[in-house]
Design a protein around this motif. Sequence first.
Motif, PDB file in Angstrom:
ATOM      1  N   PHE A 105       0.704  -1.222   0.005  1.00  0.00           N
ATOM      2  CA  PHE A 105      -0.092   0.338  -0.088  1.00  0.00           C
ATOM      3  C   PHE A 105       0.757   1.351   0.093  1.00  0.00           C
ATOM      4  CE2 PHE A 105      -2.701   3.102   2.717  1.00  0.00           C
ATOM      5  CZ  PHE A 105      -3.504   3.478   1.751  1.00  0.00           C
ATOM      6  N   VAL A 106       0.600   2.170  -0.663  1.00  0.00           N
ATOM      7  CA  VAL A 106       1.431   3.455  -0.946  1.00  0.00           C
ATOM      8  C   VAL A 106       1.647   3.974   0.314  1.00  0.00           C
ATOM      9  CG1 VAL A 106      -0.725   5.004  -1.393  1.00  0.00           C
ATOM     10  CG2 VAL A 106       1.691   5.503  -2.386  1.00  0.00           C
ATOM     11  N   LEU A 107       0.847   3.911   1.430  1.00  0.00           N
ATOM     12  CA  LEU A 107       1.070   4.620   2.774  1.00  0.00           C
ATOM     13  C   LEU A 107       1.305   3.681   3.714  1.00  0.00           C
ATOM     14  CD1 LEU A 107      -2.154   7.127   2.581  1.00  0.00           C
ATOM     15  CD2 LEU A 107       0.308   7.574   2.356  1.00  0.00           C
ATOM     16  N   GLY A 108       1.515   2.280   3.095  1.00  0.00           N
ATOM     17  CA  GLY A 108       1.714   1.479   4.362  1.00  0.00           C
ATOM     18  C   GLY A 108       2.843   1.437   5.064  1.00  0.00           C
ATOM     19  N   ARG A 109       3.724   1.996   4.574  1.00  0.00           N
ATOM     20  CA  ARG A 109       5.137   2.192   5.501  1.00  0.00           C
ATOM     21  C   ARG A 109       4.835   3.163   6.664  1.00  0.00           C
ATOM     22  NH1 ARG A 109       7.914   2.291   8.654  1.00  0.00           N
ATOM     23  NH2 ARG A 109      10.206   2.727   8.839  1.00  0.00           N
ATOM     24  N   LEU A 110       3.830   3.927   6.652  1.00  0.00           N
ATOM     25  CA  LEU A 110       3.519   4.866   7.649  1.00  0.00           C
ATOM     26  C   LEU A 110       2.718   4.268   8.823  1.00  0.00           C
ATOM     27  CD1 LEU A 110       2.207   7.971   5.823  1.00  0.00           C
ATOM     28  CD2 LEU A 110       4.442   7.591   6.872  1.00  0.00           C
ATOM     29  N   PHE A 111       2.389   2.915   8.689  1.00  0.00           N
ATOM     30  CA  PHE A 111       1.652   2.076   9.614  1.00  0.00           C
ATOM     31  C   PHE A 111       2.467   0.827  10.313  1.00  0.00           C
ATOM     32  CE2 PHE A 111      -1.554   3.817   6.877  1.00  0.00           C
ATOM     33  CZ  PHE A 111      -3.069   3.474   7.832  1.00  0.00           C
TER      34      PHE A 111
END
Length: 444
Positions: A105-111
């Motif tokens: 997911f494009v924002l997955g690294r933030l999770f």
Amino acid sequence: MKDIFLTGKNANLEAILANKDWRSSFLSDLTGTKISVKLNIPGKLKNNTAMKHIFLTGWKILLKKFNVLEIHAFPDLLTGSEGLLTVSEEQTKAKQIAIKFEEEFVLGRLFDVDIVGNDGKQLSRTSLGFSKRKCYVCTDDAKSCARSRKHSVHEIKFAINKMYDDYLKQRKNELISFAQRALLYEVILTPKPGLVDPVSNGSHDDMDIFTFIDSTISLRNYFEQLFDLTINWEKDLQELFQESRILGIKAENEMFLATKNVNTHKGAIFSLGILFIAEIIHEKTDENIQEIVKKMLSNLTKKDFQDLSKKENLTAGEKQFIKYGFTGIRGQAEAGFPNVFDLALPFLAQTTGSRNERLLDALMEIAEKTADSNLIKRAGNIEILGEIRKKITEYFALGGAKTKVGKAYLAQLDEEFIAQNLSLGGSADLLILTIFMGVLRGVI
């Protein structure tokens, strides 16, 4: 690029430590495979509108990946949005799903999607043979970069902003494509009583399917501007609506330029624009989309229909309000589009057959339950509504678009409409909204 670190209230160390204790206690009372979901945001600022948007976006995606047993979401915590859930998957499988989400997911690294055992310990990536998490800025191990302070705070925040910006660009294009798809799906349906389709101009001598295609393409700029306006909006929703109407006027001018002064989508510019905005607000806040629409358009009909006696050139909708008390599409919008959300979408979800058949049946369901202002205008009387409803009842009794006799009856009704210069233009606009929401919700 949007800077998500500009606004918000900082969380102090005491609050962060208290939140950690609360989370541990909360998880201890849950049964099943336990998952903790939160954002990995450096610094004291842990939550604001943008960060909440990031969390809600990933949270909804994650929920679809698991067989969820219990859900607890806390998106408004000062210490950062987070969610706690239990799933039926065993811990190793759950961790594999979580890692795939974080990496793809494009924002997955933030999770941080942590699988928590009954002993309170987290299942690590490396214990399953996966590599350590990568740094926001470079490809090195994140913990090593953090310990050595390899990157400045500015570099880290820039990388996070870039991730969010990449997501917004992706989502912007998706939503615009959904809106344009809704406009195009409606026009290619055939046969539709009195409406333009690939075979016929219907009761509209001044337009054909190519006119609608040109019109749809011309509206891309409108939806781009609506997205940019809404994604950054932090103020009153009624003010947002008024700003969007200014963009709507510009869109009408662009439409008329593309269609050589033919009105193809004026109604859709108004109604689809509202739902387009409401969907973005919904994704940012998780508030019910109908309630968002109602807040945006509170007292719309009162404001728009006041002092009509002083107005010289009345629109068809204004004339019908004076004569019949019908509020038309404004009333539908002000009420949160009940004929879309309470009628057409549930109906569409239960239909079967080809996409053309399902959407034709949805159109006729809408037409049966709607006081179509375009139909009334062309007929010149309100009695036409009762006549058409009887014909639609017969259409469904024959099996609708899925049956040969139902399809033949609809084609016959189309010929009757053309002969009488009638059209279901108002119902078609509501179908466009239904298609837009249907695509978003996976109904189509």
